[in-house]
Design an enzyme around this catalytic site. Structure first.
Site, PDB file in Angstrom:
ATOM      1  N   CYS A 196      36.256  -5.631  -7.546  1.00  0.00           N
ATOM      2  CA  CYS A 196      35.950  -7.063  -7.634  1.00  0.00           C
ATOM      3  C   CYS A 196      34.641  -7.299  -6.873  1.00  0.00           C
ATOM      4  O   CYS A 196      34.589  -7.140  -5.647  1.00  0.00           O
ATOM      5  CB  CYS A 196      37.092  -7.872  -7.021  1.00  0.00           C
ATOM      6  SG  CYS A 196      36.775  -9.641  -7.056  1.00  0.00           S
ATOM      7  N   ASN A 229      44.771  -9.066  -9.038  1.00  0.00           N
ATOM      8  CA  ASN A 229      44.494 -10.245  -9.861  1.00  0.00           C
ATOM      9  C   ASN A 229      45.561 -11.315  -9.639  1.00  0.00           C
ATOM     10  O   ASN A 229      46.664 -11.009  -9.171  1.00  0.00           O
ATOM     11  CB  ASN A 229      44.494  -9.855 -11.345  1.00  0.00           C
ATOM     12  CG  ASN A 229      43.217  -9.160 -11.782  1.00  0.00           C
ATOM     13  OD1 ASN A 229      42.112  -9.558 -11.380  1.00  0.00           O
ATOM     14  ND2 ASN A 229      43.351  -8.142 -12.618  1.00  0.00           N
ATOM     15  N   ASN A 281      37.642  -7.590 -19.245  1.00  0.00           N
ATOM     16  CA  ASN A 281      37.000  -8.834 -18.803  1.00  0.00           C
ATOM     17  C   ASN A 281      35.889  -9.114 -19.815  1.00  0.00           C
ATOM     18  O   ASN A 281      35.108  -8.212 -20.150  1.00  0.00           O
ATOM     19  CB  ASN A 281      36.400  -8.635 -17.412  1.00  0.00           C
ATOM     20  CG  ASN A 281      37.444  -8.193 -16.394  1.00  0.00           C
ATOM     21  OD1 ASN A 281      38.272  -8.972 -15.973  1.00  0.00           O
ATOM     22  ND2 ASN A 281      37.414  -6.905 -16.033  1.00  0.00           N
ATOM     23  N   CYS A 322      32.295 -13.915 -11.719  1.00  0.00           N
ATOM     24  CA  CYS A 322      32.887 -12.572 -11.661  1.00  0.00           C
ATOM     25  C   CYS A 322      31.748 -11.616 -11.328  1.00  0.00           C
ATOM     26  O   CYS A 322      30.805 -11.478 -12.110  1.00  0.00           O
ATOM     27  CB  CYS A 322      33.514 -12.238 -13.014  1.00  0.00           C
ATOM     28  SG  CYS A 322      34.095 -10.542 -13.145  1.00  0.00           S
ATOM     29  N   GLY A 323      31.830 -10.987 -10.163  1.00  0.00           N
ATOM     30  CA  GLY A 323      30.723 -10.143  -9.711  1.00  0.00           C
ATOM     31  C   GLY A 323      30.520  -8.915 -10.575  1.00  0.00           C
ATOM     32  O   GLY A 323      29.375  -8.573 -10.934  1.00  0.00           O
ATOM     33  N   THR A 324      31.616  -8.231 -10.919  1.00  0.00           N
ATOM     34  CA  THR A 324      31.450  -7.072 -11.802  1.00  0.00           C
ATOM     35  C   THR A 324      30.967  -7.547 -13.184  1.00  0.00           C
ATOM     36  O   THR A 324      30.172  -6.865 -13.838  1.00  0.00           O
ATOM     37  CB  THR A 324      32.774  -6.285 -11.931  1.00  0.00           C
ATOM     38  OG1 THR A 324      33.834  -7.196 -12.240  1.00  0.00           O
ATOM     39  CG2 THR A 324      33.110  -5.525 -10.658  1.00  0.00           C
ATOM     40  N   ASN A 333      35.507  -1.251 -13.443  1.00  0.00           N
ATOM     41  CA  ASN A 333      36.526  -1.927 -14.251  1.00  0.00           C
ATOM     42  C   ASN A 333      35.886  -2.254 -15.613  1.00  0.00           C
ATOM     43  O   ASN A 333      34.656  -2.207 -15.779  1.00  0.00           O
ATOM     44  CB  ASN A 333      37.081  -3.186 -13.552  1.00  0.00           C
ATOM     45  CG  ASN A 333      36.016  -4.213 -13.236  1.00  0.00           C
ATOM     46  OD1 ASN A 333      34.825  -3.952 -13.353  1.00  0.00           O
ATOM     47  ND2 ASN A 333      36.436  -5.387 -12.830  1.00  0.00           N
ATOM     48  N   ASN A 393      34.598 -17.974  -7.214  1.00  0.00           N
ATOM     49  CA  ASN A 393      35.646 -17.016  -7.609  1.00  0.00           C
ATOM     50  C   ASN A 393      36.451 -16.869  -6.310  1.00  0.00           C
ATOM     51  O   ASN A 393      35.950 -16.322  -5.327  1.00  0.00           O
ATOM     52  CB  ASN A 393      34.971 -15.717  -8.017  1.00  0.00           C
ATOM     53  CG  ASN A 393      35.881 -14.651  -8.603  1.00  0.00           C
ATOM     54  OD1 ASN A 393      35.452 -13.511  -8.735  1.00  0.00           O
ATOM     55  ND2 ASN A 393      37.086 -14.983  -8.961  1.00  0.00           N
ATOM     56  N   GLU A 441      38.516 -13.438 -17.349  1.00  0.00           N
ATOM     57  CA  GLU A 441      38.908 -12.227 -16.628  1.00  0.00           C
ATOM     58  C   GLU A 441      40.296 -11.727 -17.006  1.00  0.00           C
ATOM     59  O   GLU A 441      41.250 -12.516 -17.096  1.00  0.00           O
ATOM     60  CB  GLU A 441      38.911 -12.492 -15.119  1.00  0.00           C
ATOM     61  CG  GLU A 441      37.545 -12.528 -14.502  1.00  0.00           C
ATOM     62  CD  GLU A 441      37.619 -12.427 -12.982  1.00  0.00           C
ATOM     63  OE1 GLU A 441      38.450 -11.668 -12.452  1.00  0.00           O
ATOM     64  OE2 GLU A 441      36.833 -13.133 -12.335  1.00  0.00           O
TER      65      GLU A 441
END
Ligand SMILES: N[C@@H](CCC[C@H](N)C(=O)O)C(=O)O
Length: 294
Positions: free
Chosen positions: A91, A82, A203, A235-237, A167, A15, A226
């Site tokens: 993020c 983004n 997301n 995507c970490g979240t 988010n 990412n 995303e």
């Protein structure tokens, strides 16, 4: 006079981000500038931009109206955008790369410190660091599971649960979906979701059912679409949302989950009040934007 714009390119499980060190908050991060920078043909190419400045400097410049709880004026703040130029609250891969950059450039004196984000303070620990690679743990705050909802992707409906990780996410655990089935889904076509549940966009994670894993409580494979970017390799979240949804699928609210994404593997730990994310960061190189490029 042309202001010199330095940049650093980095990624967390592929990412990828353009980091813009901007301690004086002199850059105007318009959506046009950010989307051109992130464009893989006419720009540097990235999923998002991370401006590096202190929280106090961003507030004094009017980029932030206020600092969240636990964020001090002198804390470094990840001003995340983004690839389409939109602002997002948080993020999870970006914050690892951001922390790696700070540690590698000796902008922090300790290995554990707080990074500010629009979702709040995020304590990080940089376990190992070189100029090019690091292993970073982030305290991601709570993963709040919400209502059941659905998305339509590649002509098929997927059921999932909304998860607020600072988010918005729709995490869809799909029973019977193999990693190969998951790899075959077209995430580039039209995607629809319930705008009443996600008025600010979402997301979306597609996730295989959890399998037992050695040291962890479960292992899953995930792909993500995303908000403001499209499909990314991690995507970490989203990994946090996927881990929480996978544990719920197992009838649990706590545990450690290994999450395989197209760009690598990340470990997420979930408990009733908190989540942590541990994974790699890579700093690829640095450069200077040419005058007149845009
Ligand atoms: N890639 C990020 C998430 C970036 C923000 C997201 N696209 C949104 O709009 O909420 C991550 O690693 O968490």
């Amino acid at each position: 006079m042309f202001a010199r714009v330095d940049f650093v390119k980095g990624h967390g499980t592929q990412n990828d981000f353009v980091l813009l060190p901007d301690p004086g908050v002199q850059l105007d991060l318009t959506p046009e500038f950010v989307s051109a920078l992130c464009d893989r043909h006419r720009g540097i190419g990235a999923d998002g931009v991370l401006r590096v400045a202190t929280a106090g400097a961003l507030r004094d410049a009017g980029v932030l109206t206020a600092l969240g709880a636990g964020i001090a004026d002198d804390d470094w703040f990840m001003d995340y955008r983004n690839g389409d130029g939109s602002i997002a609250e948080m993020c999870g891969n970006g914050v690892r790369v951001f922390a790696h950059f700070l540690a590698a450039h000796e902008l922090v004196s300790e290995r554990s410190f707080t990074v500010g984000s629009r979702a709040g303070a995020r304590p990080v620990t940089v376990h190992a660091v070189t100029g090019s690679s690091a292993d970073v743990t982030v305290n991601m705050g709570p993963a709040r599971l919400g209502v059941d909802s659905k998305a339509q992707i590649d002509g098929r409906r997927y059921a999932g649960v909304s998860v607020d990780v600072g988010n918005p996410h729709l995490a869809c655990v799909v029973d019977g979906l193999t990693p190969q089935d998951l790899a075959d889904i077209d995430l580039c076509g039209s995607i629809t979701f319930d705008n009443t549940v996600f008025p600010h966009g979402v997301n979306i994670e597609l996730i295989t059912a959890p399998l037992s894993a050695g040291a962890a409580d479960a292992e899953i494979t995930m792909r993500v679409h995303e908000r403001g970017v499209g499909e990314t390799r991690s995507c970490g979240t989203g990994v946090v949302a996927a881990g929480a949804a996978a544990l719920r699928f197992m009838g649990r609210s706590e545990g450690t989950v290994l999450v395989n994404v197209p760009g690598g593997q990340i470990t997420v730990t979930v408990d009733d009040e908190n989540t942590t994310l541990r994974g790699p960061s890579v700093l690829v190189g640095a450069g200077v934007l040419n005058e007149g490029w845009l």
